[in-house]
Scaffold this motif. Structure first.
Motif, mmCIF file in Angstrom:
data_model
loop_
_atom_site.group_PDB
_atom_site.id
_atom_site.type_symbol
_atom_site.label_atom_id
_atom_site.label_comp_id
_atom_site.label_asym_id
_atom_site.label_seq_id
_atom_site.Cartn_x
_atom_site.Cartn_y
_atom_site.Cartn_z
ATOM 1 N N GLU A 219 0.835 -1.206 0.000
ATOM 2 C CA GLU A 219 0.000 0.000 0.000
ATOM 3 C C GLU A 219 0.870 1.256 0.000
ATOM 4 N N SER A 220 1.948 1.240 0.779
ATOM 5 C CA SER A 220 2.878 2.375 0.797
ATOM 6 C C SER A 220 3.514 2.570 -0.574
ATOM 7 N N PHE A 221 3.869 1.454 -1.220
ATOM 8 C CA PHE A 221 4.436 1.525 -2.560
ATOM 9 C C PHE A 221 3.450 2.153 -3.536
ATOM 10 N N LYS A 222 2.183 1.720 -3.489
ATOM 11 C CA LYS A 222 1.169 2.263 -4.389
ATOM 12 C C LYS A 222 0.965 3.759 -4.166
ATOM 13 N N GLU A 223 0.943 4.182 -2.894
ATOM 14 C CA GLU A 223 0.783 5.614 -2.600
ATOM 15 C C GLU A 223 1.960 6.410 -3.152
ATOM 16 N N GLY A 224 3.163 5.914 -2.929
ATOM 17 C CA GLY A 224 4.354 6.606 -3.431
ATOM 18 C C GLY A 224 4.386 6.663 -4.948
ATOM 19 N N ALA A 225 4.016 5.565 -5.601
ATOM 20 C CA ALA A 225 3.978 5.547 -7.063
ATOM 21 C C ALA A 225 2.937 6.532 -7.579
ATOM 22 N N GLY A 226 1.795 6.604 -6.908
ATOM 23 C CA GLY A 226 0.757 7.556 -7.311
ATOM 24 C C GLY A 226 1.233 8.992 -7.181
#
Length: 171
Positions: free
Chosen positions: A29-36
């Motif tokens: 989830e942290s990865f997805k937020e950062g990628a976004g």
């Protein structure tokens, strides 16, 4: 030593995953937020980068840099500045890749160990791609007023260019 470089990134990623697991963080989830957030930043600065690339290509294709170099060379020669570095001095604040292409051609023509090669090297290391940096970094944080930043950065670039000549010639 090559082995260290080969394993550095995978080990670093593994350490991040271990650290996140130890902290009980939802890593994906942290990865997805950062990628976004990264994509949003990219979209916010894309128009400035595209405009800068188009402007540099238009100026180069129009012969603008050649005209300015021809106009400045009598003055720079009298000041002890080799006219061969003027194209790089003009391109450096605008385009990093363009200025490094000019640096490479200087190396091929005069060699990196020549005075011109050394001046160009010091200039490349002591100046910034001012307009690119302002477009990217100011665009990323939505700063619109660059009235003081641009002149200050260009003065710093000019100082770096002049000091590159002085440093190589006298040290």
């Amino acid at each position: 030593m090559d082995e260290l470089g080969l394993y550095a990134v995978p080990v670093f990623i593994l350490l991040i995953v271990i650290w996140g697991g130890a902290k009980r963080t939802d890593i994906f989830e942290s990865f997805k937020e950062g990628a976004g957030e990264g994509i949003a930043s990219l979209l916010s600065i894309a128009p400035a980068i595209i405009g800068l690339i188009i402007a540099v290509n238009m100026l180069s294709a129009s012969g603008f840099f050649d005209i300015v170099c021809n106009l400045l060379s009598p003055v720079t020669e009298k000041a002890g500045i080799p006219s061969e570095i003027i194209p790089m001095a003009l391109m450096r604040p605008v385009s990093g890749s363009g200025s490094f292409a000019i640096l490479n051609s200087i190396f091929e023509k005069y060699s990196p160990d020549s005075e011109i090669g050394k001046i160009a090297s010091v200039m490349a290391g002591s100046t910034e791609t001012t307009f690119y940096a302002i477009a990217v970094y100011f665009g990323a944080v939505s700063i619109k007023k660059t009235s003081y930043a641009v002149p200050a950065a260009l003065i710093a670039d000019l100082t770096g260019m002049i000091m590159a000549v002085i440093t190589v010639k006298y040290l």
